[in-house]
Motif scaffolding. Structure first.
Motif, PDB file in Angstrom:
ATOM      1  N   VAL A 150       0.839  -1.209   0.000  1.00 23.90           N
ATOM      2  CA  VAL A 150       0.000   0.000   0.000  1.00 23.90           C
ATOM      3  C   VAL A 150       0.872   1.257   0.000  1.00 23.90           C
ATOM      4  O   VAL A 150       0.683   2.164  -0.828  1.00 23.90           O
ATOM      5  CB  VAL A 150      -0.945   0.015   1.228  1.00 23.90           C
ATOM      6  CG1 VAL A 150      -1.650   1.361   1.332  1.00 23.90           C
ATOM      7  CG2 VAL A 150      -1.967  -1.108   1.137  1.00 23.90           C
ATOM      8  N   ARG A 153       2.826   1.846  -3.276  1.00 20.31           N
ATOM      9  CA  ARG A 153       2.007   2.388  -4.363  1.00 20.31           C
ATOM     10  C   ARG A 153       1.602   3.830  -4.075  1.00 20.31           C
ATOM     11  O   ARG A 153       1.654   4.694  -4.948  1.00 20.31           O
ATOM     12  CB  ARG A 153       0.759   1.523  -4.538  1.00 20.31           C
ATOM     13  CG  ARG A 153       1.047   0.193  -5.195  1.00 20.31           C
ATOM     14  CD  ARG A 153      -0.186  -0.683  -5.180  1.00 20.31           C
ATOM     15  NE  ARG A 153       0.011  -1.899  -5.963  1.00 20.31           N
ATOM     16  CZ  ARG A 153      -0.815  -2.932  -5.938  1.00 20.31           C
ATOM     17  NH1 ARG A 153      -1.887  -2.894  -5.164  1.00 20.31           N
ATOM     18  NH2 ARG A 153      -0.577  -3.998  -6.671  1.00 20.31           N
ATOM     19  N   LEU A 188      -6.717  -2.549   4.109  1.00 17.42           N
ATOM     20  CA  LEU A 188      -6.775  -1.944   2.772  1.00 17.42           C
ATOM     21  C   LEU A 188      -5.965  -2.793   1.787  1.00 17.42           C
ATOM     22  O   LEU A 188      -6.406  -3.054   0.658  1.00 17.42           O
ATOM     23  CB  LEU A 188      -6.230  -0.512   2.798  1.00 17.42           C
ATOM     24  CG  LEU A 188      -6.460   0.261   1.497  1.00 17.42           C
ATOM     25  CD1 LEU A 188      -7.908   0.722   1.389  1.00 17.42           C
ATOM     26  CD2 LEU A 188      -5.530   1.460   1.380  1.00 17.42           C
ATOM     27  N   LEU A 192      -8.605  -4.132  -0.864  1.00 17.52           N
ATOM     28  CA  LEU A 192      -8.653  -3.300  -2.079  1.00 17.52           C
ATOM     29  C   LEU A 192      -7.311  -3.211  -2.795  1.00 17.52           C
ATOM     30  O   LEU A 192      -7.235  -3.365  -4.012  1.00 17.52           O
ATOM     31  CB  LEU A 192      -9.127  -1.882  -1.729  1.00 17.52           C
ATOM     32  CG  LEU A 192     -10.555  -1.742  -1.191  1.00 17.52           C
ATOM     33  CD1 LEU A 192     -10.875  -0.271  -0.949  1.00 17.52           C
ATOM     34  CD2 LEU A 192     -11.568  -2.342  -2.153  1.00 17.52           C
ATOM     35  N   CYS A 193      -6.259  -2.943  -2.052  1.00 13.37           N
ATOM     36  CA  CYS A 193      -4.948  -2.718  -2.674  1.00 13.37           C
ATOM     37  C   CYS A 193      -4.214  -4.053  -2.774  1.00 13.37           C
ATOM     38  O   CYS A 193      -3.142  -4.248  -2.229  1.00 13.37           O
ATOM     39  CB  CYS A 193      -4.153  -1.705  -1.857  1.00 13.37           C
ATOM     40  SG  CYS A 193      -2.761  -1.017  -2.765  1.00 13.37           S
ATOM     41  N   PRO A 198      -5.302  -3.867  -7.961  1.00 15.13           N
ATOM     42  CA  PRO A 198      -5.967  -3.059  -6.925  1.00 15.13           C
ATOM     43  C   PRO A 198      -7.280  -2.474  -7.430  1.00 15.13           C
ATOM     44  O   PRO A 198      -7.417  -2.167  -8.607  1.00 15.13           O
ATOM     45  CB  PRO A 198      -4.938  -1.953  -6.644  1.00 15.13           C
ATOM     46  CG  PRO A 198      -4.056  -1.905  -7.836  1.00 15.13           C
ATOM     47  CD  PRO A 198      -4.033  -3.291  -8.401  1.00 15.13           C
ATOM     48  N   ARG A 199      -8.219  -2.379  -6.504  1.00 17.98           N
ATOM     49  CA  ARG A 199      -9.547  -1.838  -6.869  1.00 17.98           C
ATOM     50  C   ARG A 199      -9.591  -0.362  -6.481  1.00 17.98           C
ATOM     51  O   ARG A 199     -10.256   0.048  -5.531  1.00 17.98           O
ATOM     52  CB  ARG A 199     -10.619  -2.656  -6.162  1.00 17.98           C
ATOM     53  CG  ARG A 199     -10.582  -4.125  -6.614  1.00 17.98           C
ATOM     54  CD  ARG A 199     -11.181  -5.028  -5.589  1.00 17.98           C
ATOM     55  NE  ARG A 199     -12.629  -4.891  -5.500  1.00 17.98           N
ATOM     56  CZ  ARG A 199     -13.359  -5.349  -4.499  1.00 17.98           C
ATOM     57  NH1 ARG A 199     -12.759  -5.960  -3.489  1.00 17.98           N
ATOM     58  NH2 ARG A 199     -14.652  -5.185  -4.487  1.00 17.98           N
ATOM     59  N   CYS A 200      -8.872   0.420  -7.250  1.00 18.18           N
ATOM     60  CA  CYS A 200      -8.655   1.825  -6.887  1.00 18.18           C
ATOM     61  C   CYS A 200      -9.952   2.632  -6.861  1.00 18.18           C
ATOM     62  O   CYS A 200     -10.075   3.578  -6.088  1.00 18.18           O
ATOM     63  CB  CYS A 200      -7.658   2.466  -7.848  1.00 18.18           C
ATOM     64  SG  CYS A 200      -6.064   1.629  -7.866  1.00 18.18           S
ATOM     65  N   CYS A 203     -11.243   2.862  -3.467  1.00 19.90           N
ATOM     66  CA  CYS A 203     -10.279   3.196  -2.408  1.00 19.90           C
ATOM     67  C   CYS A 203     -10.463   4.637  -1.926  1.00 19.90           C
ATOM     68  O   CYS A 203     -10.578   5.560  -2.738  1.00 19.90           O
ATOM     69  CB  CYS A 203      -8.862   3.010  -2.949  1.00 19.90           C
ATOM     70  SG  CYS A 203      -7.593   3.427  -1.740  1.00 19.90           S
ATOM     71  N   LEU A 205      -8.315   6.528  -0.831  1.00 22.25           N
ATOM     72  CA  LEU A 205      -7.088   7.311  -1.060  1.00 22.25           C
ATOM     73  C   LEU A 205      -6.817   7.531  -2.545  1.00 22.25           C
ATOM     74  O   LEU A 205      -5.746   8.024  -2.912  1.00 22.25           O
ATOM     75  CB  LEU A 205      -5.888   6.586  -0.423  1.00 22.25           C
ATOM     76  CG  LEU A 205      -6.071   6.090   1.016  1.00 22.25           C
ATOM     77  CD1 LEU A 205      -4.801   5.401   1.510  1.00 22.25           C
ATOM     78  CD2 LEU A 205      -6.452   7.246   1.947  1.00 22.25           C
ATOM     79  N   GLU A 206      -7.758   7.182  -3.386  1.00 21.32           N
ATOM     80  CA  GLU A 206      -7.481   7.130  -4.826  1.00 21.32           C
ATOM     81  C   GLU A 206      -6.882   8.416  -5.382  1.00 21.32           C
ATOM     82  O   GLU A 206      -5.878   8.400  -6.083  1.00 21.32           O
ATOM     83  CB  GLU A 206      -8.752   6.781  -5.602  1.00 21.32           C
ATOM     84  CG  GLU A 206      -8.458   6.608  -7.089  1.00 21.32           C
ATOM     85  CD  GLU A 206      -9.719   6.372  -7.899  1.00 21.32           C
ATOM     86  OE1 GLU A 206     -10.827   6.656  -7.384  1.00 21.32           O
ATOM     87  OE2 GLU A 206      -9.585   5.923  -9.046  1.00 21.32           O
ATOM     88  N   CYS A 209      -3.147   9.011  -4.525  1.00 18.27           N
ATOM     89  CA  CYS A 209      -2.247   7.870  -4.695  1.00 18.27           C
ATOM     90  C   CYS A 209      -1.422   7.957  -5.981  1.00 18.27           C
ATOM     91  O   CYS A 209      -1.968   8.133  -7.071  1.00 18.27           O
ATOM     92  CB  CYS A 209      -3.091   6.597  -4.697  1.00 18.27           C
ATOM     93  SG  CYS A 209      -2.131   5.113  -5.053  1.00 18.27           S
ATOM     94  N   TRP A 211       0.254   5.522  -7.493  1.00 17.29           N
ATOM     95  CA  TRP A 211      -0.015   4.396  -8.399  1.00 17.29           C
ATOM     96  C   TRP A 211      -1.253   4.685  -9.235  1.00 17.29           C
ATOM     97  O   TRP A 211      -1.253   4.514 -10.460  1.00 17.29           O
ATOM     98  CB  TRP A 211      -0.208   3.122  -7.584  1.00 17.29           C
ATOM     99  CG  TRP A 211      -0.839   1.974  -8.325  1.00 17.29           C
ATOM    100  CD1 TRP A 211      -2.151   1.834  -8.675  1.00 17.29           C
ATOM    101  CD2 TRP A 211      -0.180   0.805  -8.819  1.00 17.29           C
ATOM    102  NE1 TRP A 211      -2.359   0.657  -9.325  1.00 17.29           N
ATOM    103  CE2 TRP A 211      -1.171  -0.002  -9.437  1.00 17.29           C
ATOM    104  CE3 TRP A 211       1.133   0.350  -8.782  1.00 17.29           C
ATOM    105  CZ2 TRP A 211      -0.874  -1.231 -10.005  1.00 17.29           C
ATOM    106  CZ3 TRP A 211       1.424  -0.884  -9.357  1.00 17.29           C
ATOM    107  CH2 TRP A 211       0.433  -1.655  -9.965  1.00 17.29           C
ATOM    108  N   SER A 212      -2.320   5.115  -8.567  1.00 15.76           N
ATOM    109  CA  SER A 212      -3.570   5.358  -9.278  1.00 15.76           C
ATOM    110  C   SER A 212      -3.391   6.443 -10.341  1.00 15.76           C
ATOM    111  O   SER A 212      -3.858   6.300 -11.473  1.00 15.76           O
ATOM    112  CB  SER A 212      -4.649   5.753  -8.268  1.00 15.76           C
ATOM    113  OG  SER A 212      -5.852   5.990  -8.934  1.00 15.76           O
TER     114      SER A 212
HETATM  115  S1  SF4 Z   1      -5.696   3.999  -4.950  1.00 20.50           S
HETATM  116 FE1  SF4 Z   1      -3.590   3.451  -4.417  1.00 20.50          FE
HETATM  117  S2  SF4 Z   1      -3.705   2.738  -2.289  1.00 20.50           S
HETATM  118 FE2  SF4 Z   1      -5.799   2.711  -3.128  1.00 20.50          FE
HETATM  119  S3  SF4 Z   1      -6.113   0.635  -3.944  1.00 20.50           S
HETATM  120 FE3  SF4 Z   1      -5.351   1.900  -5.627  1.00 20.50          FE
HETATM  121  S4  SF4 Z   1      -3.124   1.584  -5.597  1.00 20.50           S
HETATM  122 FE4  SF4 Z   1      -3.893   0.930  -3.610  1.00 20.50          FE
END
Ligand code: SF4
Length: 311
Positions: A150, A153, A188, A192-193, A198-200, A203, A205-206, A209, A211-212
């Motif tokens: 987590v 990313r 998380l 999700l992560c 990952p199911r952004c 999330c 924190l999308e 983030c 990564w997202s």
């Molecule tokens: S938004 Fe970031 S922290 Fe959240 S699931 Fe996606 S990669 Fe993971």
């Protein structure tokens, strides 16, 4: 790179993740416990085994060994029997040895100081951190595989950049809330992560983030970045026939009457009966390694190797 995290970003991350956790937390049998022994047992079991398999064994193990004193007084074979289903039996040996040290040197109470915890058998940096947080309420991060993924990313950290990871993890722990915070990050990562995809979109924190954002950028550019990253994260397939054989041998030994010794040929035949075919020379080598690790008793003379449950 981890940015210099502004206070307001830290607060935002904390509030959002804790709010998500309040609604989505996993209900697990070791959650909400305060007895350091019960927390230690869970942490050791969870080191290399998934939550479903641990949940199936955990309460039964505690019913049989409800305290450090009870575990310390048990025979090694009884402990291995209660450990059945979890795999990686070496952990049961460490936990058993740890209980004996806690009883002998600490009067049956787990010490709360980091240095004393580090000196106990089988407790690595993660387990020590988890105990400090979950058992003693210290404001320290517990960085397991899920948390590592987590945070990696979230802040686009380079793989294996331990220094940056730890810096980020320490900055984020909310004062007085380390238990909820560490468990929230773990949940998380588990829900999700996840390692695969990952199911952004679900999330909390999308929009914060790295990564997202990178995925959205990649999609816009029409490149194949996301596929490459997913492949890079995929774990190596497990090919360890040695581990499989060790597990089968331990399973056979734990069901023997205490003091029983099998010849190596008898053990070979019992393994063959469960579909595990192995050469005598290879089996002897496995038997010696199990005995050296406290998972078996091996008696050798010039002509013969005999093996039985651990003393
Ligand atoms: S938004 Fe970031 S922290 Fe959240 S699931 Fe996606 S990669 Fe993971």
């Amino acid at each position: 790179m981890i940015p210099t995290l502004p206070d307001r970003l830290i607060t935002e991350l904390q509030q959002r993740l804790l709010a998500w956790y309040a609604v989505n937390r996993r209900d697990l049998p070791w959650r909400g416990r305060s007895d350091p022994y019960e927390i230690l047992v869970a942490e050791v079991m969870l080191q290399q085994t998934g939550v479903e398999r641990v949940a199936a064994v955990y309460e039964r193990f505690l019913a049989e060994f409800p305290s450090f004193a009870a575990l310390a007084a048990a025979r090694r074979q009884e402990v291995l029997r209660a450990w059945a289903g979890l795999g990686y039996n070496r952990r049961a040996v460490y936990l058993h040895e740890c209980a004996r040290v806690v009883v002998e040197r600490h009067g049956g109470c787990l010490p709360s100081e980091p240095e004393a915890l580090r000196r106990l058998p089988g407790l690595g940096p993660y387990t020590v951190a988890a105990l400090l947080s979950f058992a003693f309420g210290r404001d320290v991060p517990a960085i397991d595989t899920n948390v590592r993924r987590v945070l990696g990313r979230l802040f686009s950290l380079a793989p294996r950049d331990e220094r940056q990871l730890r810096a980020a993890a320490e900055l984020l722990v909310p004062a007085g809330r380390s238990v909820d915070w560490n468990q929230a990050l773990m949940d998380l990562g588990a829900v999700l992560c996840t390692a695969g995809q990952p199911r952004c979109s679900l999330c909390p924190l999308e929009d914060l983030c790295g990564w997202s954002r990178g995925q959205q950028e990649a999609r816009r550019n029409g490149d194949r970045v996301s596929m490459a990253l997913r492949v890079a994260e995929r774990p190596e397939p497990y090919l360890g026939s040695r581990r499989f054989l060790r597990g089968r041998v331990v399973a056979i030994l734990r069901d023997l009457a205490p003091g029983t010794l099998l010849t190596i040929e008898d053990l070979q035949a019992r393994l063959a009966a469960v579909g595990a075919h192995v050469e005598i020379s290879h089996l002897e080598e496995i038997v010696r390694s199990l005995a050296a690790e406290g998972l078996a008793t091996a008696r050798e003379d010039d002509h013969d190797v005999r093996i039985g449950p651990p003393d």
